[in-house]
Design a protein around this motif. Structure first.
Motif, PDB file in Angstrom:
ATOM      1  N   SER A 100      -1.859  47.789 110.076  1.00 36.16           N
ATOM      2  CA  SER A 100      -0.586  47.212 110.607  1.00 36.16           C
ATOM      3  C   SER A 100       0.700  47.374 109.840  1.00 36.16           C
ATOM      4  O   SER A 100       1.832  46.751 110.811  1.00 36.16           O
ATOM      5  CB  SER A 100      -1.250  46.177 111.519  1.00 36.16           C
ATOM      6  OG  SER A 100      -1.062  44.511 109.846  1.00 36.16           O
ATOM      7  N   LEU A 101      -0.027  48.529 109.095  1.00 32.59           N
ATOM      8  CA  LEU A 101       1.820  47.983 108.293  1.00 32.59           C
ATOM      9  C   LEU A 101       2.953  49.014 109.035  1.00 32.59           C
ATOM     10  O   LEU A 101       3.411  49.522 108.826  1.00 32.59           O
ATOM     11  CB  LEU A 101       1.226  48.564 106.593  1.00 32.59           C
ATOM     12  CG  LEU A 101       1.889  49.223 106.477  1.00 32.59           C
ATOM     13  CD1 LEU A 101       3.307  47.345 105.696  1.00 32.59           C
ATOM     14  CD2 LEU A 101       1.475  49.408 104.975  1.00 32.59           C
ATOM     15  N   SER A 102       2.288  50.138 110.069  1.00 35.10           N
ATOM     16  CA  SER A 102       2.934  51.118 110.612  1.00 35.10           C
ATOM     17  C   SER A 102       3.583  50.608 111.586  1.00 35.10           C
ATOM     18  O   SER A 102       4.791  51.058 111.627  1.00 35.10           O
ATOM     19  CB  SER A 102       1.633  52.089 110.945  1.00 35.10           C
ATOM     20  OG  SER A 102       1.536  51.503 112.252  1.00 35.10           O
ATOM     21  N   PHE A 103       3.279  49.230 112.156  1.00 34.80           N
ATOM     22  CA  PHE A 103       3.971  48.136 113.235  1.00 34.80           C
ATOM     23  C   PHE A 103       5.307  48.160 112.404  1.00 34.80           C
ATOM     24  O   PHE A 103       5.941  47.697 112.851  1.00 34.80           O
ATOM     25  CB  PHE A 103       2.620  47.330 113.564  1.00 34.80           C
ATOM     26  CG  PHE A 103       1.572  48.558 114.855  1.00 34.80           C
ATOM     27  CD1 PHE A 103       2.299  49.095 115.487  1.00 34.80           C
ATOM     28  CD2 PHE A 103       0.528  48.668 113.944  1.00 34.80           C
ATOM     29  CE1 PHE A 103       1.161  49.734 116.750  1.00 34.80           C
ATOM     30  CE2 PHE A 103      -0.296  48.986 115.098  1.00 34.80           C
ATOM     31  CZ  PHE A 103      -0.120  49.300 116.165  1.00 34.80           C
ATOM     32  N   SER A 139      11.306  37.169 107.089  1.00 34.79           N
ATOM     33  CA  SER A 139      10.235  38.004 106.873  1.00 34.79           C
ATOM     34  C   SER A 139      10.486  39.515 106.092  1.00 34.79           C
ATOM     35  O   SER A 139       9.914  40.053 105.671  1.00 34.79           O
ATOM     36  CB  SER A 139       8.887  38.340 108.014  1.00 34.79           C
ATOM     37  OG  SER A 139       9.403  39.394 108.970  1.00 34.79           O
ATOM     38  N   ARG A 140      11.948  40.748 106.631  1.00 32.42           N
ATOM     39  CA  ARG A 140      12.474  41.334 105.717  1.00 32.42           C
ATOM     40  C   ARG A 140      12.846  41.299 104.352  1.00 32.42           C
ATOM     41  O   ARG A 140      12.434  42.468 104.209  1.00 32.42           O
ATOM     42  CB  ARG A 140      13.381  41.489 106.589  1.00 32.42           C
ATOM     43  CG  ARG A 140      13.242  41.798 107.797  1.00 32.42           C
ATOM     44  CD  ARG A 140      14.683  42.794 108.653  1.00 32.42           C
ATOM     45  NE  ARG A 140      14.603  42.573 110.324  1.00 32.42           N
ATOM     46  CZ  ARG A 140      15.338  41.733 110.716  1.00 32.42           C
ATOM     47  NH1 ARG A 140      15.879  40.792 110.774  1.00 32.42           N
ATOM     48  NH2 ARG A 140      14.825  42.230 112.190  1.00 32.42           N
ATOM     49  N   LEU A 141      13.049  39.555 104.097  1.00 32.20           N
ATOM     50  CA  LEU A 141      13.268  39.528 103.260  1.00 32.20           C
ATOM     51  C   LEU A 141      12.012  39.805 101.460  1.00 32.20           C
ATOM     52  O   LEU A 141      11.773  39.045 100.734  1.00 32.20           O
ATOM     53  CB  LEU A 141      13.791  38.206 102.181  1.00 32.20           C
ATOM     54  CG  LEU A 141      15.401  38.350 103.198  1.00 32.20           C
ATOM     55  CD1 LEU A 141      15.982  36.863 103.081  1.00 32.20           C
ATOM     56  CD2 LEU A 141      16.353  39.030 102.806  1.00 32.20           C
ATOM     57  N   LEU A 142      10.626  39.165 102.384  1.00 30.03           N
ATOM     58  CA  LEU A 142       9.725  38.973 101.582  1.00 30.03           C
ATOM     59  C   LEU A 142       9.127  40.742 101.529  1.00 30.03           C
ATOM     60  O   LEU A 142       9.377  41.280 101.377  1.00 30.03           O
ATOM     61  CB  LEU A 142       8.406  38.712 102.226  1.00 30.03           C
ATOM     62  CG  LEU A 142       8.716  37.887 103.373  1.00 30.03           C
ATOM     63  CD1 LEU A 142       6.886  37.358 104.191  1.00 30.03           C
ATOM     64  CD2 LEU A 142       8.480  36.447 101.858  1.00 30.03           C
ATOM     65  N   PRO A 143       8.343  40.389  99.539  1.00 33.23           N
ATOM     66  CA  PRO A 143       7.454  42.382  98.878  1.00 33.23           C
ATOM     67  C   PRO A 143       6.183  42.621 100.517  1.00 33.23           C
ATOM     68  O   PRO A 143       5.670  42.430 101.240  1.00 33.23           O
ATOM     69  CB  PRO A 143       6.526  41.152  97.464  1.00 33.23           C
ATOM     70  CG  PRO A 143       7.702  39.899  97.848  1.00 33.23           C
ATOM     71  CD  PRO A 143       7.692  39.354  98.803  1.00 33.23           C
ATOM     72  N   PRO A 144       6.259  43.685 100.268  1.00 30.56           N
ATOM     73  CA  PRO A 144       5.158  44.984 100.189  1.00 30.56           C
ATOM     74  C   PRO A 144       4.288  43.860 101.112  1.00 30.56           C
ATOM     75  O   PRO A 144       3.799  44.460 102.473  1.00 30.56           O
ATOM     76  CB  PRO A 144       4.970  46.024 100.292  1.00 30.56           C
ATOM     77  CG  PRO A 144       6.697  46.103  98.975  1.00 30.56           C
ATOM     78  CD  PRO A 144       6.650  44.430  98.516  1.00 30.56           C
ATOM     79  N   LYS A 145       3.317  42.967 100.229  1.00 33.47           N
ATOM     80  CA  LYS A 145       2.340  42.758 100.336  1.00 33.47           C
ATOM     81  C   LYS A 145       2.468  41.671 101.547  1.00 33.47           C
ATOM     82  O   LYS A 145       1.949  41.389 102.668  1.00 33.47           O
ATOM     83  CB  LYS A 145       1.382  42.345  99.439  1.00 33.47           C
ATOM     84  CG  LYS A 145      -0.769  42.229  99.414  1.00 33.47           C
ATOM     85  CD  LYS A 145      -0.755  42.235  98.335  1.00 33.47           C
ATOM     86  CE  LYS A 145      -2.152  41.720  98.253  1.00 33.47           C
ATOM     87  NZ  LYS A 145      -2.917  41.776  97.479  1.00 33.47           N
ATOM     88  N   GLU A 146       3.323  41.238 101.505  1.00 33.09           N
ATOM     89  CA  GLU A 146       3.222  39.321 102.266  1.00 33.09           C
ATOM     90  C   GLU A 146       3.819  40.219 103.638  1.00 33.09           C
ATOM     91  O   GLU A 146       3.586  39.745 104.659  1.00 33.09           O
ATOM     92  CB  GLU A 146       4.054  37.952 101.615  1.00 33.09           C
ATOM     93  CG  GLU A 146       3.413  37.582 100.086  1.00 33.09           C
ATOM     94  CD  GLU A 146       3.253  38.634  98.524  1.00 33.09           C
ATOM     95  OE1 GLU A 146       4.026  39.623  98.724  1.00 33.09           O
ATOM     96  OE2 GLU A 146       3.042  38.033  98.314  1.00 33.09           O
ATOM     97  N   CYS A 192      -5.456  34.110 107.549  1.00 33.20           N
ATOM     98  CA  CYS A 192      -5.148  33.585 106.977  1.00 33.20           C
ATOM     99  C   CYS A 192      -6.345  33.055 105.222  1.00 33.20           C
ATOM    100  O   CYS A 192      -6.274  32.598 104.686  1.00 33.20           O
ATOM    101  CB  CYS A 192      -6.011  32.330 107.731  1.00 33.20           C
ATOM    102  SG  CYS A 192      -4.625  32.283 108.592  1.00 33.20           S
ATOM    103  N   VAL A 193      -7.512  33.654 105.404  1.00 34.63           N
ATOM    104  CA  VAL A 193      -8.317  34.202 104.015  1.00 34.63           C
ATOM    105  C   VAL A 193      -7.177  34.329 102.860  1.00 34.63           C
ATOM    106  O   VAL A 193      -7.414  33.334 101.628  1.00 34.63           O
ATOM    107  CB  VAL A 193      -9.175  34.847 103.667  1.00 34.63           C
ATOM    108  CG1 VAL A 193     -10.254  35.663 103.229  1.00 34.63           C
ATOM    109  CG2 VAL A 193     -10.111  34.163 104.978  1.00 34.63           C
ATOM    110  N   GLU A 194      -6.631  35.289 103.029  1.00 30.31           N
ATOM    111  CA  GLU A 194      -5.418  35.653 101.896  1.00 30.31           C
ATOM    112  C   GLU A 194      -4.841  34.928 101.579  1.00 30.31           C
ATOM    113  O   GLU A 194      -4.467  34.708 100.509  1.00 30.31           O
ATOM    114  CB  GLU A 194      -5.665  37.202 102.556  1.00 30.31           C
ATOM    115  CG  GLU A 194      -6.725  38.422 101.999  1.00 30.31           C
ATOM    116  CD  GLU A 194      -6.141  39.780 102.929  1.00 30.31           C
ATOM    117  OE1 GLU A 194      -5.088  40.188 102.172  1.00 30.31           O
ATOM    118  OE2 GLU A 194      -6.363  40.598 102.721  1.00 30.31           O
ATOM    119  N   ASP A 195      -3.984  34.078 102.543  1.00 30.62           N
ATOM    120  CA  ASP A 195      -3.308  33.631 102.687  1.00 30.62           C
ATOM    121  C   ASP A 195      -3.219  32.025 103.241  1.00 30.62           C
ATOM    122  O   ASP A 195      -2.938  32.174 104.303  1.00 30.62           O
ATOM    123  CB  ASP A 195      -1.901  34.086 103.012  1.00 30.62           C
ATOM    124  CG  ASP A 195      -0.803  33.306 102.619  1.00 30.62           C
ATOM    125  OD1 ASP A 195      -0.344  32.381 102.455  1.00 30.62           O
ATOM    126  OD2 ASP A 195       0.651  33.722 102.595  1.00 30.62           O
TER     127      ASP A 195
END
Length: 542
Positions: A27-30, A57-64, A109-112
């Protein structure tokens, strides 16, 4: 379903990726396409609360940011699946989309865990919409997984979820092989979590066994894995009854389906007589008990023989026969587990159930023989583990061995019960064992042995096997060695039996080789000094 992607084929690949982690990475490609204008590809008719968070959300680090975009995407997808599909293929696609979306939300949700509170409103709404339609059962399983993983954190009541998944699913969809596989897989993968967060699932045990009764060969491996976790002090007795009645449940499930599809039969239609019995209000309670959803609904032990008579013509149905073949395997698993969780009081109760049910089994000849073999094996094991059980249940054990009919109808079980009495009814095994109890047991066994060696077997039965005769002789000798007053009696009895055996004309033994074997054993006794010590030494040597 409108999918927010520039390339529909890529979207489809995303939906059916092999695992939630792969889906999340793909989903990173999306997320790059969303960054230019998050609303450009969204259907204007869809109003989504997710779009409010797009710019932040554009201000978040890549993983988040990846998590956030995956979360938004799945929320949009669930909203779009709310539209009524026009074609079956669209309906199937909607179901697949919802399964993937809920699974990815669960992974995110498990990850965050902070996303749980944002996700639950849409998951809860989706459950409320789909729970009324069992055609969405396979979509509801990922929702159940979400509730299991995050319901406690969100302080959400999950009771309605478990009643649906463990209640209605097996009761109404037991003949769906795909659902059976996925639900049992859900159980196997989440056993520890279910025992911790939803221990009430165990009360649906009779319901879950419907999958096994319907398609035993396909799911027996799942139940071999699951059964040890389902055996508790509270379920042990009912589970033993339920496993022994599994072939009856299999036949009843077949009747249930036929009852819904076939008209009420004519009185002369012989092929539907069993279906008429299923519909008969007089017997309805028996069938409803087998079809019960939860444990603790009573038992039918007093009317089991009636139930077996009603289902007699189903004894050769292929589905029923296959089901019966799996029961011995599961009983071994059951007994291997129950000895680790049961106290002495429960084990004593189980001994009584084993004796009682050995004569109340569905009339499949090979089934009865196999069950008797399993019950005999584990009765011996229980008494070896807890010798005090023999004194505790001496009255019932003596009642069982004192019934001569059991010699012919339950030879395997009878032989093992006699051996147990002879071996463990002693002061060395239990200090409560009295001379009176030993004498009572001796007299009971003596009477049975005298009866079966002084007359022909009842009509319709065969002569008892030599093993039964010699086991009775051995038990009498052991008991006599523990009470000097019994030694003259056992000596006299064996002398009479030796005379009959040497004559070569015994109506209770039709095979000459068997009679020779019994006579040899009796002749050995004639050469032994009749003392407690000599009897004990002879038995040890034998």
């Amino acid at each position: 379903v409108t999918l927010p992607s520039h390339n529909p084929s890529e979207t489809t690949c995303f939906l059916f990726s092999s695992s939630p982690a792969n889906r999340l990475q793909l989903s990173l490609s999306f997320s790059h396409s969303f960054s230019n204008d998050d609303r450009s590809e969204v259907d204007g008719s869809v109003v989504s609360m997710v779009s409010v968070t797009s710019s932040s959300s554009r201000l978040l680090p890549p993983k988040e940011r990846l998590r956030e975009k995956a979360f938004e995407y799945c929320q949009r997808l669930i909203e779009q699946c709310d539209r009524k599909a026009q074609k079956k293929t669209d309906t199937d696609l909607q179901k697949a989309c919802m399964v993937e979306a809920v699974s990815i939300l669960d992974c995110v949700c498990v990850e965050d865990p902070s996303l749980v509170f944002r996700a639950f409103p849409s998951i809860k709404a989706l459950f409320g919409r789909l729970s009324l339609d069992l055609s969405f059962a396979r979509v509801l399983l990922p929702i159940a997984q979400f509730y299991l993983n995050h319901g406690e954190m969100a302080a959400v009541d999950c009771e309605s979820v478990w009643k649906l998944v463990f209640g209605r699913f097996p009761a109404e969809l037991f003949n769906d092989p795909f659902l059976a596989h996925e639900l049992l897989r859900f159980l196997r993968l989440n056993l520890e979590s279910l025992q911790l967060r939803a221990p009430e699932f165990i009360r649906f045990l009779p319901n879950l066994l419907k999958f096994l009764a319907w398609d035993s060969s396909a799911v027996v491996d799942d139940f071999v894995d699951l059964l040890p976790s389902l055996v508790t002090e509270g379920t042990a007795v009912e589970m033993l009854h339920t496993l022994l009645d599994l072939p009856c449940l299999s036949a009843t499930l077949v009747l249930q389906l036929r009852s819904m599809s076939l008209p009420i039969s004519e009185p002369s239609n012989r092929g539907l007589l069993l279906l008429d019995a299923f519909r008969n209000p007089a017997f309805r309670g028996l069938f409803l008990f087998l079809l019960r959803v939860e444990t603790g609904s009573g038992h039918t032990i007093d009317r089991l023989s009636t139930l077996h008579d009603l289902l007699a013509e189903a004894a050769d149905w292929p589905r029923v026969v296959r089901c019966a073949q799996t029961v011995p395997v599961l009983l071994h698993v059951y007994f291997n587990t129950v000895v680790t969780v049961a106290d002495e009081k429960l084990l004593a109760h189980l001994v009584l159930v084993m004796l009682e049910r050995s004569s109340l089994l569905f009339a499949i000849p090979t089934y009865r023989k196999e069950i008797h073999r399993v019950l005999s094996c584990h009765l011996l094991r229980l008494c070896k583990l807890r010798p005090s059980l023999v004194v505790d249940q001496s009255h019932q054990l003596l009642e069982f061995v004192g019934t001569t009919a059991n010699v012919y109808s339950q030879e395997e079980v009878y032989t093992h019960v006699v051996w147990v009495l002879g071996e463990y009814l002693s002061v060395s095994s239990d200090s409560r064992c009295s001379v009176t109890l030993i004498t009572s047991c001796f007299e009971t066994l003596e009477a049975v042995l005298f009866e079966i060696t002084s007359s022909a077997p009842p009509p319709g039965t065969v002569c008892p096997a030599p093993k039964v005769i010699t086991t009775l002789m051995s038990a009498l000798a052991k008991l006599a060695s523990r009470s000097h007053d019994l030694i003259p009696r056992v000596s006299l009895f064996f002398s009479k039996l030796r005379t009959v055996a040497r004559s070569g004309s015994a109506v209770w033994c039709s095979d000459e080789d068997d009679l020779v074997a019994i006579a040899t054993r009796v002749l050995h006794w004639a050469r032994v000094d009749v003392t407690a010590g000599s009897i004990r030494r002879y038995l040890d040597a034998a």
